[in-house]
Design a protein around this motif. Structure first.
Motif, PDB file in Angstrom:
ATOM      1  N   UNK A  19       0.804  -1.232   0.000  1.00  0.00           N
ATOM      2  CA  UNK A  19       0.000   0.000   0.000  1.00  0.00           C
ATOM      3  C   UNK A  19       0.834   1.278   0.000  1.00  0.00           C
ATOM      4  N   UNK A  20       1.987   1.291   0.708  1.00  0.00           N
ATOM      5  CA  UNK A  20       2.801   2.507   0.740  1.00  0.00           C
ATOM      6  C   UNK A  20       3.359   2.840  -0.645  1.00  0.00           C
ATOM      7  N   UNK A  21       3.609   1.810  -1.457  1.00  0.00           N
ATOM      8  CA  UNK A  21       4.104   2.054  -2.807  1.00  0.00           C
ATOM      9  C   UNK A  21       3.019   2.686  -3.680  1.00  0.00           C
ATOM     10  N   UNK A  22       1.811   2.156  -3.585  1.00  0.00           N
ATOM     11  CA  UNK A  22       0.703   2.693  -4.378  1.00  0.00           C
ATOM     12  C   UNK A  22       0.375   4.103  -3.924  1.00  0.00           C
ATOM     13  N   UNK A  23       0.390   4.310  -2.616  1.00  0.00           N
ATOM     14  CA  UNK A  23       0.128   5.656  -2.088  1.00  0.00           C
ATOM     15  C   UNK A  23       1.205   6.626  -2.561  1.00  0.00           C
ATOM     16  N   UNK A  24       2.455   6.160  -2.623  1.00  0.00           N
ATOM     17  CA  UNK A  24       3.562   7.025  -3.044  1.00  0.00           C
ATOM     18  C   UNK A  24       3.357   7.528  -4.474  1.00  0.00           C
ATOM     19  N   UNK A  25       2.895   6.686  -5.371  1.00  0.00           N
ATOM     20  CA  UNK A  25       2.710   7.138  -6.755  1.00  0.00           C
ATOM     21  C   UNK A  25       1.360   7.812  -6.959  1.00  0.00           C
ATOM     22  N   UNK A  26       0.525   7.823  -5.938  1.00  0.00           N
ATOM     23  CA  UNK A  26      -0.780   8.449  -6.049  1.00  0.00           C
ATOM     24  C   UNK A  26      -0.762   9.962  -5.915  1.00  0.00           C
ATOM     25  N   UNK A  27       0.357  10.534  -5.528  1.00  0.00           N
ATOM     26  CA  UNK A  27       0.454  11.994  -5.367  1.00  0.00           C
ATOM     27  C   UNK A  27       0.938  12.610  -6.684  1.00  0.00           C
ATOM     28  N   UNK A  28       0.268  13.633  -7.191  1.00  0.00           N
ATOM     29  CA  UNK A  28       0.630  14.210  -8.495  1.00  0.00           C
ATOM     30  C   UNK A  28       2.079  14.700  -8.593  1.00  0.00           C
ATOM     31  N   UNK A  29       2.607  15.301  -7.528  1.00  0.00           N
ATOM     32  CA  UNK A  29       3.986  15.782  -7.593  1.00  0.00           C
ATOM     33  C   UNK A  29       4.964  14.615  -7.665  1.00  0.00           C
ATOM     34  N   UNK A  30       4.687  13.549  -6.914  1.00  0.00           N
ATOM     35  CA  UNK A  30       5.577  12.381  -6.961  1.00  0.00           C
ATOM     36  C   UNK A  30       5.506  11.707  -8.332  1.00  0.00           C
ATOM     37  N   UNK A  31       4.337  11.675  -8.930  1.00  0.00           N
ATOM     38  CA  UNK A  31       4.205  11.120 -10.280  1.00  0.00           C
ATOM     39  C   UNK A  31       5.025  11.945 -11.265  1.00  0.00           C
ATOM     40  N   UNK A  32       4.980  13.261 -11.127  1.00  0.00           N
ATOM     41  CA  UNK A  32       5.762  14.137 -11.999  1.00  0.00           C
ATOM     42  C   UNK A  32       7.260  13.903 -11.791  1.00  0.00           C
ATOM     43  N   UNK A  33       7.673  13.767 -10.548  1.00  0.00           N
ATOM     44  CA  UNK A  33       9.090  13.496 -10.257  1.00  0.00           C
ATOM     45  C   UNK A  33       9.519  12.195 -10.928  1.00  0.00           C
TER      46      UNK A  33
END
Length: 187
Positions: A19-33
């Motif tokens: 779940x922490x991995x999915x949550x990590x990519x769920x944030x728009x800024x992290x996806x952009x990074x």
């Protein structure tokens, strides 16, 4: 590796099972990074400049991605008395695993790449620059798995394109069960 981005070694695919991995990519800024790191390794300073956000904010998000195993330091260099760290992705493609997670934790239900794509594509739609298809077909589970593999290969091809041009394009693919009418079996 050749001319294919990025400029460091990484796995082709990584299954996100926690779940922490999915949550990590769920944030728009992290996806952009993550998308920026697909071009090349970068420092927090470079990422902060690219996304026009404070360095401290970007450093926090890079740390979240690092703790989740999605980003790692791929090289360092000494600049005066400071060691610069260049961050890179751990895989070209991340995908959410279909299998249940261990330990009773559930994957977040609010993560949806198509929601992100819909939000990002709205201006292109308004400008008449959105191209897309939607199709429906009755398939077996095995056919759906095989088709998904072909789509993952196509995403990998897109990811390996040399970074050039003035416009960044989004590319969204998916396959999902749909409540769609179907003809009865032939007589």
């Amino acid at each position: 590796m050749g001319d294919n981005p990025p400029d460091y070694e990484l796995a082709d695919r990584m299954s996100l099972t926690r779940p922490d991995q999915v949550k990590a990519i769920g944030h728009p800024l992290r996806t952009t990074i993550l998308q920026l790191l697909h071009e090349r390794a970068a420092t927090v300073t470079e990422l902060a400049i690219a996304v026009e956000r404070p360095k401290s904010t970007v450093a926090h998000h890079v740390e979240v991605l690092t703790r989740s195993g999605l980003v790692r330091v791929v090289r360092t260099r000494r600049v005066r008395a400071v060691e610069e760290r260049f961050h890179g992705r751990t895989a070209r493609m991340f995908y959410v695993a279909a299998e249940p997670t261990t330990g009773g934790a559930e994957m977040p239900r609010d993560f949806n790449d198509f929601e992100v794509a819909a939000r990002e594509s709205a201006p292109a739609f308004e400008e008449g620059r959105l191209w897309g298809f939607i199709r429906h077909a009755r398939l077996t589970d095995e056919q759906a798995r095989q088709f998904w593999k072909q789509m993952a290969d196509l995403v990998e091809t897109f990811d390996r394109l040399p970074r050039s041009g003035e416009t960044t394009y989004g590319f969204a693919v998916g396959i999902y069960p749909a409540d769609h009418p179907a003809l009865p079996p032939p007589r």
